[in-house]
Structures are given as structure tokens and as C-alpha cells.
Motif scaffolding. Structure first.
Motif, PDB file in Angstrom:
ATOM      1  N   TRP A  24      44.519   3.837 -44.456  1.00 57.09           N
ATOM      2  CA  TRP A  24      45.624   2.895 -44.194  1.00 57.09           C
ATOM      3  C   TRP A  24      45.245   1.925 -43.071  1.00 57.09           C
ATOM      4  O   TRP A  24      45.452   0.719 -43.178  1.00 57.09           O
ATOM      5  N   GLY A  25      44.668   2.456 -42.008  1.00 54.23           N
ATOM      6  CA  GLY A  25      44.269   1.607 -40.893  1.00 54.23           C
ATOM      7  C   GLY A  25      43.169   0.634 -41.261  1.00 54.23           C
ATOM      8  O   GLY A  25      43.150  -0.512 -40.810  1.00 54.23           O
ATOM      9  N   TRP A  26      42.245   1.060 -42.117  1.00 57.86           N
ATOM     10  CA  TRP A  26      41.138   0.196 -42.515  1.00 57.86           C
ATOM     11  C   TRP A  26      41.607  -0.930 -43.420  1.00 57.86           C
ATOM     12  O   TRP A  26      41.177  -2.070 -43.309  1.00 57.86           O
ATOM     13  N   VAL A  27      42.530  -0.616 -44.326  1.00 56.49           N
ATOM     14  CA  VAL A  27      43.039  -1.640 -45.247  1.00 56.49           C
ATOM     15  C   VAL A  27      43.860  -2.682 -44.497  1.00 56.49           C
ATOM     16  O   VAL A  27      43.723  -3.882 -44.731  1.00 56.49           O
ATOM     17  N   PHE A  28      44.709  -2.237 -43.577  1.00 54.75           N
ATOM     18  CA  PHE A  28      45.603  -3.152 -42.875  1.00 54.75           C
ATOM     19  C   PHE A  28      45.123  -3.479 -41.463  1.00 54.75           C
ATOM     20  O   PHE A  28      45.922  -3.794 -40.585  1.00 54.75           O
ATOM     21  N   PRO A  72      33.828  -7.257 -36.680  1.00 55.05           N
ATOM     22  CA  PRO A  72      33.051  -7.051 -35.457  1.00 55.05           C
ATOM     23  C   PRO A  72      33.093  -5.609 -34.963  1.00 55.05           C
ATOM     24  O   PRO A  72      32.127  -5.127 -34.395  1.00 55.05           O
ATOM     25  N   HIS A  73      34.187  -4.941 -35.147  1.00 53.00           N
ATOM     26  CA  HIS A  73      34.308  -3.560 -34.716  1.00 53.00           C
ATOM     27  C   HIS A  73      35.475  -2.912 -35.459  1.00 53.00           C
ATOM     28  O   HIS A  73      36.407  -3.586 -35.872  1.00 53.00           O
ATOM     29  N   TYR A  78      43.523  -6.052 -40.226  1.00 51.75           N
ATOM     30  CA  TYR A  78      43.666  -7.433 -39.765  1.00 51.75           C
ATOM     31  C   TYR A  78      45.077  -7.975 -39.967  1.00 51.75           C
ATOM     32  O   TYR A  78      45.292  -9.171 -39.937  1.00 51.75           O
ATOM     33  N   TYR A  79      46.055  -7.098 -40.165  1.00 45.77           N
ATOM     34  CA  TYR A  79      47.438  -7.540 -40.312  1.00 45.77           C
ATOM     35  C   TYR A  79      48.206  -7.514 -38.996  1.00 45.77           C
ATOM     36  O   TYR A  79      49.280  -8.055 -38.906  1.00 45.77           O
ATOM     37  N   ARG A  80      47.662  -6.858 -37.988  1.00 44.06           N
ATOM     38  CA  ARG A  80      48.326  -6.783 -36.692  1.00 44.06           C
ATOM     39  C   ARG A  80      47.292  -6.581 -35.608  1.00 44.06           C
ATOM     40  O   ARG A  80      46.137  -6.261 -35.871  1.00 44.06           O
ATOM     41  N   GLY A  81      47.698  -6.798 -34.382  1.00 50.74           N
ATOM     42  CA  GLY A  81      46.808  -6.609 -33.243  1.00 50.74           C
ATOM     43  C   GLY A  81      46.027  -7.866 -32.890  1.00 50.74           C
ATOM     44  O   GLY A  81      46.379  -8.970 -33.280  1.00 50.74           O
ATOM     45  N   GLU A  82      44.966  -7.685 -32.120  1.00 53.31           N
ATOM     46  CA  GLU A  82      44.201  -8.825 -31.603  1.00 53.31           C
ATOM     47  C   GLU A  82      43.440  -9.580 -32.695  1.00 53.31           C
ATOM     48  O   GLU A  82      43.121 -10.736 -32.528  1.00 53.31           O
ATOM     49  N   ASN A  83      43.129  -8.957 -33.818  1.00 54.45           N
ATOM     50  CA  ASN A  83      42.378  -9.605 -34.902  1.00 54.45           C
ATOM     51  C   ASN A  83      43.282 -10.034 -36.043  1.00 54.45           C
ATOM     52  O   ASN A  83      42.830 -10.118 -37.191  1.00 54.45           O
ATOM     53  N   GLN A  84      44.534 -10.327 -35.782  1.00 56.95           N
ATOM     54  CA  GLN A  84      45.518 -10.552 -36.823  1.00 56.95           C
ATOM     55  C   GLN A  84      45.190 -11.744 -37.732  1.00 56.95           C
ATOM     56  O   GLN A  84      45.386 -11.680 -38.909  1.00 56.95           O
ATOM     57  N   ASN A  85      44.683 -12.832 -37.191  1.00 59.69           N
ATOM     58  CA  ASN A  85      44.507 -14.040 -37.986  1.00 59.69           C
ATOM     59  C   ASN A  85      43.071 -14.291 -38.398  1.00 59.69           C
ATOM     60  O   ASN A  85      42.697 -15.415 -38.680  1.00 59.69           O
ATOM     61  N   GLN A  86      42.254 -13.287 -38.465  1.00 60.36           N
ATOM     62  CA  GLN A  86      40.851 -13.512 -38.852  1.00 60.36           C
ATOM     63  C   GLN A  86      40.670 -13.413 -40.332  1.00 60.36           C
ATOM     64  O   GLN A  86      41.309 -12.807 -41.065  1.00 60.36           O
TER      65      GLN A  86
END
Length: 132
Positions: free
Chosen positions: A118-122, A80-81, A124-132
Motif C-alpha cells: 500500500w505504501g509503495w503504490v501510494f 530517489p528513496h 507519491y500521493y502524499r508527503g514531501e514527494n507528492q507532486n513528482q
């Protein structure tokens, strides 16, 4: 996917024939090389699609009696973003500017590119979108 794989493989044969004809008639190395590289790209995409088509279920475009509505529904997950492409763009712009201004600029652009990657690859491993 079988249809797309066959289309790219036939396109690669056409591009190969045109590369040979162009190379013989024009004797121009840059265009001939570009056409041979286009052949390589077409054959890679065609092989990938044909190889993947064997491992996935048949899609609506593989059925000759399918309607357009048969393919309706969820296509897949799209992010989404993300702020990571912006950091990659800034790092890439600095890296390409280093060709004009000096190679020392790569020392500043490489960490920006690596952090963005690094941020793009990981993402969805942490933060508000962790389990998507």
C-alpha cells in the motif's frame, strides 16, 4: 523498441525448438517444462515490446544510421528513496519462513506485506514527494 520485440520473438522460436528437441531426446519432464515456460515468457515479452513499439515514437535504436549520442538525455523518473521495499522484504521473509516454522506465521507477515505494498503504490500521493 521494434528491434527488442523482434529479438524476443525470434528467441522464443529458438527456445521452442530447443524445448521440443530436448523433450524428445531426454524424456525428462522438469527440463522440458522449464524450457516451455521460458518459451512462454519470451513470447510474452516479445509481444509486449512489439505492441508497445507501435504506440510510442521511434527511438534511436530503430534508426539504422543513428549514433550512440542520439539516445542521450533523460531516461525516465526513478524514485530517489523509498522505505517500502524494506517492509516488503521483511514481510516476504516472514512469509517464506512460515513454510518452515508453521503457517501461523502468515498471520503476522500478511499485514506487513499489505502495508508495504500500500505504501509503495501510494508513495507519491502524499508527503514531501507528492507532486513528482
Amino acid at each position: 523498441m521494434k528491434v527488442q520485440g523482434k529479438m524476443f520473438i525470434w528467441l522464443s522460436f529458438f527456445v521452442l525448438a530447443m524445448a521440443i528437441i530436448y523433450g524428445v531426446w531426454s524424456k525428462e519432464p522438469a527440463g522440458t517444462t522449464a524450457l516451455f515456460l521460458a518459451f512462454g515468457l519470451c513470447i510474452m515479452v516479445g509481444y509486449y515490446l512489439a505492441f508497445t513499439a507501435r504506440r510510442v515514437d521511434a527511438m534511436a535504436q530503430d534508426n539504422k544510421e543513428a549514433d550512440v549520442a542520439d539516445e542521450a538525455g533523460e531516461v525516465g523518473f526513478f524514485s530517489p528513496h523509498s522505505w517500502q521495499p524494506l517492509s516488503l522484504a521483511v514481510g516476504g521473509a516472514l512469509a517464506f519462513m512460515s513454510v518452515a516454522f508453521g503457517w501461523w506465521l502468515l498471520y503476522f507477515s500478511a499485514p506487513i506485506i499489505l502495508v508495504g505494498l500500500w505504501g509503495w503504490v501510494f508513495e507519491y500521493y502524499r508527503g514531501e514527494n507528492q507532486n513528482q
